[in-house]
Write a protein that holds these residues in place. Structure first.
Motif, PDB file in Angstrom:
ATOM      1  N   UNK A   1      -1.003   1.639   5.412  1.00  0.00           N
ATOM      2  CA  UNK A   1      -0.080   2.131   6.433  1.00  0.00           C
ATOM      3  C   UNK A   1       0.530   3.474   6.068  1.00  0.00           C
ATOM      4  N   UNK A   2       0.208   3.992   4.904  1.00  0.00           N
ATOM      5  CA  UNK A   2       0.747   5.288   4.509  1.00  0.00           C
ATOM      6  C   UNK A   2       2.056   5.206   3.766  1.00  0.00           C
ATOM      7  N   UNK A   3       2.391   4.025   3.253  1.00  0.00           N
ATOM      8  CA  UNK A   3       3.561   3.847   2.399  1.00  0.00           C
ATOM      9  C   UNK A   3       3.022   3.613   0.988  1.00  0.00           C
ATOM     10  N   UNK A   4       2.629   4.684   0.299  1.00  0.00           N
ATOM     11  CA  UNK A   4       1.880   4.557  -0.962  1.00  0.00           C
ATOM     12  C   UNK A   4       2.523   3.638  -1.990  1.00  0.00           C
ATOM     13  N   UNK A   5       1.679   2.837  -2.585  1.00  0.00           N
ATOM     14  CA  UNK A   5       2.051   1.890  -3.627  1.00  0.00           C
ATOM     15  C   UNK A   5       0.998   2.028  -4.716  1.00  0.00           C
TER      16      UNK A   5
END
Length: 125
Positions: free
Chosen positions: A53-57
């Motif tokens: 989703x583009x919430x880098x982890x």
């Protein structure tokens, strides 16, 4: 459970789960988000969804390989499930209890932050 850090893939259970991604793909992620594979798998699966989703982890190698090329359809199907699943795990779960017993709240802060970033990404779309 052997853990060497507080990240979503920093324990034996999450590592074992992520090795199943190549063969099972989206179904493995969706099943993990139901809690059927255990709390560590919930957090790892949610981390993968957050990353897509583009919430880098920070992902492990199996997770990095899997997210490459995932479509927006997969994102939509799993985003809300991931937020709900992590909310459950950080609320009341065996994994939360284990981290609470350690006296270190880093895992809770990092996991909650990941969930919040994913939720923000979902709302922005």
């Amino acid at each position: 459970m052997g853990a060497w850090g507080t990240g979503p893939f920093d324990d034996d259970d999450a590592g074992d789960w992520s090795s199943e991604l190549e063969d099972g793909g989206t179904e493995v992620v969706a099943t993990a988000l139901t809690g059927a594979a255990g709390d560590s798998a919930v957090v790892a699966a949610a981390a993968i969804v957050a990353h897509v989703w583009g919430a880098p982890v920070d992902l492990d190698e199996d997770g990095e390989e899997w997210v490459t090329g995932q479509s927006r359809e997969i994102r939509r199907a799993l985003g809300k499930s991931a937020v709900a699943a992590v909310t459950t795990v950080v609320g009341e779960s065996e994994l939360r209890e284990l981290w609470d017993e350690s006296g270190d709240d880093t895992w809770l802060r990092e996991t909650t932050k990941m969930r919040d970033r994913l939720q923000a990404a979902l709302q922005a779309s």
